[in-house]
Motif scaffolding. Structure first.
Motif, PDB file in Angstrom:
ATOM      1  N   ILE A 209      12.900  19.576  25.011  1.00 26.40           N
ATOM      2  CA  ILE A 209      12.885  18.108  24.958  1.00 26.40           C
ATOM      3  C   ILE A 209      12.256  17.553  26.231  1.00 26.40           C
ATOM      4  O   ILE A 209      11.430  16.633  26.189  1.00 26.40           O
ATOM      5  N   LEU A 210      12.645  18.124  27.379  1.00 27.13           N
ATOM      6  CA  LEU A 210      12.099  17.672  28.660  1.00 27.13           C
ATOM      7  C   LEU A 210      10.581  17.869  28.713  1.00 27.13           C
ATOM      8  O   LEU A 210       9.834  16.949  29.080  1.00 27.13           O
ATOM      9  N   PHE A 211      10.123  19.068  28.334  1.00 29.38           N
ATOM     10  CA  PHE A 211       8.681  19.355  28.396  1.00 29.38           C
ATOM     11  C   PHE A 211       7.894  18.458  27.436  1.00 29.38           C
ATOM     12  O   PHE A 211       6.820  17.953  27.781  1.00 29.38           O
ATOM     13  N   ALA A 212       8.428  18.273  26.219  1.00 31.49           N
ATOM     14  CA  ALA A 212       7.727  17.428  25.234  1.00 31.49           C
ATOM     15  C   ALA A 212       7.676  15.975  25.703  1.00 31.49           C
ATOM     16  O   ALA A 212       6.667  15.285  25.517  1.00 31.49           O
ATOM     17  N   THR A 213       8.758  15.512  26.327  1.00 29.01           N
ATOM     18  CA  THR A 213       8.802  14.127  26.820  1.00 29.01           C
ATOM     19  C   THR A 213       7.840  13.935  27.988  1.00 29.01           C
ATOM     20  O   THR A 213       7.133  12.923  28.071  1.00 29.01           O
ATOM     21  N   LEU A 214       7.813  14.904  28.908  1.00 25.29           N
ATOM     22  CA  LEU A 214       6.888  14.822  30.047  1.00 25.29           C
ATOM     23  C   LEU A 214       5.436  14.855  29.576  1.00 25.29           C
ATOM     24  O   LEU A 214       4.580  14.134  30.109  1.00 25.29           O
ATOM     25  N   ASN A 215       5.153  15.693  28.590  1.00 24.54           N
ATOM     26  CA  ASN A 215       3.809  15.752  28.028  1.00 24.54           C
ATOM     27  C   ASN A 215       3.405  14.398  27.450  1.00 24.54           C
ATOM     28  O   ASN A 215       2.295  13.896  27.694  1.00 24.54           O
ATOM     29  N   LEU A 216       4.325  13.793  26.700  1.00 24.35           N
ATOM     30  CA  LEU A 216       4.081  12.467  26.122  1.00 24.35           C
ATOM     31  C   LEU A 216       3.861  11.437  27.222  1.00 24.35           C
ATOM     32  O   LEU A 216       2.933  10.608  27.151  1.00 24.35           O
ATOM     33  N   ALA A 217       4.701  11.471  28.272  1.00 19.94           N
ATOM     34  CA  ALA A 217       4.599  10.492  29.354  1.00 19.94           C
ATOM     35  C   ALA A 217       3.279  10.630  30.110  1.00 19.94           C
ATOM     36  O   ALA A 217       2.648   9.624  30.477  1.00 19.94           O
ATOM     37  N   LEU A 218       2.849  11.857  30.351  1.00 19.67           N
ATOM     38  CA  LEU A 218       1.586  12.078  31.062  1.00 19.67           C
ATOM     39  C   LEU A 218       0.398  11.577  30.248  1.00 19.67           C
ATOM     40  O   LEU A 218      -0.523  10.958  30.795  1.00 19.67           O
ATOM     41  N   LEU A 219       0.397  11.848  28.939  1.00 20.50           N
ATOM     42  CA  LEU A 219      -0.692  11.368  28.089  1.00 20.50           C
ATOM     43  C   LEU A 219      -0.714   9.844  28.032  1.00 20.50           C
ATOM     44  O   LEU A 219      -1.779   9.222  28.032  1.00 20.50           O
ATOM     45  N   ALA A 220       0.484   9.242  28.010  1.00 12.44           N
ATOM     46  CA  ALA A 220       0.557   7.781  28.041  1.00 12.44           C
ATOM     47  C   ALA A 220       0.036   7.255  29.379  1.00 12.44           C
ATOM     48  O   ALA A 220      -0.643   6.215  29.436  1.00 12.44           O
ATOM     49  N   GLY A 221       0.344   7.985  30.463  1.00 13.51           N
ATOM     50  CA  GLY A 221      -0.151   7.598  31.785  1.00 13.51           C
ATOM     51  C   GLY A 221      -1.664   7.641  31.862  1.00 13.51           C
ATOM     52  O   GLY A 221      -2.299   6.776  32.478  1.00 13.51           O
ATOM     53  N   VAL A 222      -2.262   8.649  31.230  1.00 10.08           N
ATOM     54  CA  VAL A 222      -3.726   8.731  31.177  1.00 10.08           C
ATOM     55  C   VAL A 222      -4.294   7.515  30.453  1.00 10.08           C
ATOM     56  O   VAL A 222      -5.293   6.921  30.893  1.00 10.08           O
ATOM     57  N   ALA A 223      -3.664   7.134  29.346  1.00 14.53           N
ATOM     58  CA  ALA A 223      -4.132   5.963  28.591  1.00 14.53           C
ATOM     59  C   ALA A 223      -4.079   4.709  29.445  1.00 14.53           C
ATOM     60  O   ALA A 223      -5.013   3.893  29.433  1.00 14.53           O
ATOM     61  N   VAL A 224      -2.994   4.556  30.208  1.00 13.97           N
ATOM     62  CA  VAL A 224      -2.861   3.381  31.079  1.00 13.97           C
ATOM     63  C   VAL A 224      -3.924   3.407  32.170  1.00 13.97           C
ATOM     64  O   VAL A 224      -4.574   2.391  32.456  1.00 13.97           O
ATOM     65  N   MET A 225      -4.121   4.574  32.804  1.00 20.71           N
ATOM     66  CA  MET A 225      -5.111   4.696  33.880  1.00 20.71           C
ATOM     67  C   MET A 225      -6.509   4.307  33.410  1.00 20.71           C
ATOM     68  O   MET A 225      -7.240   3.578  34.084  1.00 20.71           O
ATOM     69  N   THR A 226      -6.910   4.820  32.264  1.00 21.79           N
ATOM     70  CA  THR A 226      -8.271   4.550  31.785  1.00 21.79           C
ATOM     71  C   THR A 226      -8.429   3.106  31.318  1.00 21.79           C
ATOM     72  O   THR A 226      -9.545   2.580  31.284  1.00 21.79           O
ATOM     73  N   TYR A 227      -7.313   2.474  30.986  1.00 28.16           N
ATOM     74  CA  TYR A 227      -7.370   1.090  30.508  1.00 28.16           C
ATOM     75  C   TYR A 227      -7.485   0.094  31.662  1.00 28.16           C
ATOM     76  O   TYR A 227      -8.171  -0.927  31.546  1.00 28.16           O
ATOM     77  N   ILE A 228      -6.819   0.418  32.791  1.00 26.80           N
ATOM     78  CA  ILE A 228      -6.786  -0.555  33.894  1.00 26.80           C
ATOM     79  C   ILE A 228      -7.792  -0.237  34.993  1.00 26.80           C
ATOM     80  O   ILE A 228      -8.018  -1.049  35.883  1.00 26.80           O
ATOM     81  N   SER A 229      -8.394   0.954  34.955  1.00 33.45           N
ATOM     82  CA  SER A 229      -9.335   1.336  36.006  1.00 33.45           C
ATOM     83  C   SER A 229     -10.650   1.785  35.384  1.00 33.45           C
ATOM     84  O   SER A 229     -10.677   2.344  34.285  1.00 33.45           O
ATOM     85  N   ALA A 230     -11.745   1.566  36.103  1.00 26.50           N
ATOM     86  CA  ALA A 230     -13.075   1.857  35.563  1.00 26.50           C
ATOM     87  C   ALA A 230     -13.281   3.347  35.315  1.00 26.50           C
ATOM     88  O   ALA A 230     -13.698   3.766  34.241  1.00 26.50           O
ATOM     89  N   PHE A 231     -12.988   4.183  36.298  1.00 30.30           N
ATOM     90  CA  PHE A 231     -13.172   5.627  36.139  1.00 30.30           C
ATOM     91  C   PHE A 231     -12.269   6.346  37.151  1.00 30.30           C
ATOM     92  O   PHE A 231     -12.719   6.775  38.214  1.00 30.30           O
ATOM     93  N   PRO A 232     -10.959   6.464  36.839  1.00 29.99           N
ATOM     94  CA  PRO A 232     -10.002   7.066  37.775  1.00 29.99           C
ATOM     95  C   PRO A 232     -10.106   8.590  37.795  1.00 29.99           C
ATOM     96  O   PRO A 232      -9.209   9.305  37.329  1.00 29.99           O
ATOM     97  N   PHE A 233     -11.207   9.095  38.336  1.00 30.72           N
ATOM     98  CA  PHE A 233     -11.512  10.529  38.253  1.00 30.72           C
ATOM     99  C   PHE A 233     -10.382  11.383  38.833  1.00 30.72           C
ATOM    100  O   PHE A 233      -9.889  12.309  38.174  1.00 30.72           O
ATOM    101  N   LEU A 234      -9.971  11.093  40.054  1.00 34.58           N
ATOM    102  CA  LEU A 234      -8.947  11.918  40.704  1.00 34.58           C
ATOM    103  C   LEU A 234      -7.598  11.800  39.995  1.00 34.58           C
ATOM    104  O   LEU A 234      -6.862  12.793  39.869  1.00 34.58           O
ATOM    105  N   GLY A 235      -7.277  10.601  39.534  1.00 37.18           N
ATOM    106  CA  GLY A 235      -6.027  10.420  38.799  1.00 37.18           C
ATOM    107  C   GLY A 235      -6.014  11.212  37.508  1.00 37.18           C
ATOM    108  O   GLY A 235      -5.012  11.845  37.147  1.00 37.18           O
ATOM    109  N   LEU A 236      -7.135  11.206  36.789  1.00 38.33           N
ATOM    110  CA  LEU A 236      -7.238  11.975  35.549  1.00 38.33           C
ATOM    111  C   LEU A 236      -7.169  13.474  35.825  1.00 38.33           C
ATOM    112  O   LEU A 236      -6.553  14.227  35.064  1.00 38.33           O
ATOM    113  N   LEU A 237      -7.806  13.899  36.916  1.00 37.37           N
ATOM    114  CA  LEU A 237      -7.773  15.317  37.265  1.00 37.37           C
ATOM    115  C   LEU A 237      -6.347  15.751  37.592  1.00 37.37           C
ATOM    116  O   LEU A 237      -5.888  16.814  37.145  1.00 37.37           O
TER     117      LEU A 237
END
Length: 400
Positions: free
Chosen positions: A84-112
């Motif tokens: 449950i923990l791993f699946a939730t963290l995976n979901l949270a990280l993917l959601a974080g990527v979506a937020v990063m790409t939406y609010i920033s032009a090209f967050p290369f280091l954040g995505l990496l």
């Protein structure tokens, strides 16, 4: 009143079918992420080297982190909570990527960094997820469960990039990143909803499988005890990935430069892998891991024989044989571990297998591709043929 004999469970339980379906759905999100991150970096002016950094960022942690996941799988009595923990963290990280790409032009280091974190979570999750299969499956159904999960992996391998391509017609890459975490939600809910029911099943399975005289052993002792099993994995994956680094050049030599044909080749390989995964339980049940490994290597080697001796469509069609070989070989790894004695070591043995698979796949890819680049394709193909048609079967037939 007459006593009724209840037959032991032998088939996949309904909960197992649900897990196969939802696991395949989550793997779809994984392949969509890999395809979309490449498109995203490319669309923002990234180089081939920058795209390759994301591939390395995801898979490199496996060599260093997976064994910890094996320890968790072997020692933890709260296996489902970890999942449950791993699946939730995976979901949270993917959601974080979506937020990063939406609010920033090209967050290369954040995505990496997010991709590294996704790789760490995946490395920790894989051994407990494999042990979970053993816990919810009757022993006769373990091979079938693993084969269907492997087939699901290859279905996702085909449909994930295709789904990104279809969505890209009407959505931007940033919007596709929003879709990807949504696909992961059902597996998280599944783990949470079945927690009470499956915890009792896992406790019973641990009690039934426990062997009081069989204590956990060190990684070195495991490697020594399973040296032929692990050795076959090393040799197979050392030589197999040369297919992907040379395939575009083979297609260009036969048909001209064609990204479309390369994408079709991926699909042909995936179809072959699905068929191999479906056939694997039958082969394993009749002949065991020795012949699954040997047969898988021989089928995979057909591609390199065709590439060395022929051109055109025979080479293209041989990709299906390579896919079938991969499906049989890869599915047999988890099945053999979960069917082996002393379940207290299953997680760590699976972790060693994953570490060697990913590590030597990368090493072999770089080494043999260097031979093909600065030596010749023929020399690299010949080395792969020897490894796949001679060395891997020779080692595999020594597995006990």
């Amino acid at each position: 009143m007459m006593a009724t004999n209840v037959a032991p469970r032998t088939g996949i339980e309904p909960i197992g079918w649900a897990y196969i379906a939802l696991s395949t759905l989550t793997l779809l999100s994984f392949w969509m992420y890999r395809a979309n991150i490449n498109f995203y970096v490319y669309d923002n002016g990234g180089s081939q080297f920058e795209i390759s950094l994301f591939e390395t960022a995801y898979f490199l942690p496996s060599m260093f982190i997976t064994y910890i996941g094996g320890i968790i799988a072997d020692r933890s009595k709260a296996l489902l909570r970890w999942l449950i923990l791993f699946a939730t963290l995976n979901l949270a990280l993917l959601a974080g990527v979506a937020v990063m790409t939406y609010i920033s032009a090209f967050p290369f280091l954040g995505l990496l960094a997010a991709t590294v974190a996704l790789g760490v979570i995946g490395s920790l999750r894989n051994p407990p997820a494999a042990i979970f299969v053993r816990m919810i499956s009757p022993k006769p159904a373990i091979a079938q469960m693993n084969a269907l999960l492997s087939a699901g992996f290859n279905v996702a391998r085909i449909t994930g990039p295709l789904a990104v391509g279809v969505l890209a017609v009407s959505l931007t890459t940033e919007n596709i990143f929003i879709v990807i975490p949504i696909i992961c939600i059902p597996l998280v809910l599944f783990f949470i909803l079945i927690q009470r029911r499956v915890s009792s099943v896992i406790d019973k399975a641990n009690t039934a499988d426990a062997n009081p005289s069989a204590a956990p052993v060190s990684a070195l002792s495991l490697a020594r005890a399973y040296r032929f099993f692990l050795g076959a994995i090393v040799v197979f994956f050392l030589s197999s990935n040369l297919l992907w680094t040379t395939l575009p050049f083979e297609i260009e030599a036969s048909f001209g430069k064609s990204q479309e044909l390369v994408s079709y080749a991926y699909a042909v390989f995936g179809v072959g892998a699905i068929l191999g995964s479906v056939a694997q339980p039958i082969v394993y049940r009749r002949y065991g891991v020795r012949w699954c490994f040997s047969g898988g290597a021989l089928l995979y080697g057909i591609y390199f024989v065709a590439a060395l001796a022929m051109d055109g469509w025979p080479v293209f069609c041989s990709i299906a044989a390579a896919g079938a070989g991969m499906g049989i070989f890869y599915s047999s790894i988890n099945t053999h571990v979960l069917m082996s004695p002393n379940p207290t070591n299953h997680g760590r043995l699976l972790a060693l297998s994953i570490m060697l698979t990913n590590g030597f796949l990368a090493i072999g890819s770089m080494t043999l591709s260097s031979v093909a680049t600065w030596g010749s394709d023929e020399l690299a193909y010949t080395v792969s043929i020897i490894f796949l048609l001679v060395v891997t079967p020779a080692i595999s037939l020594k597995i006990k």
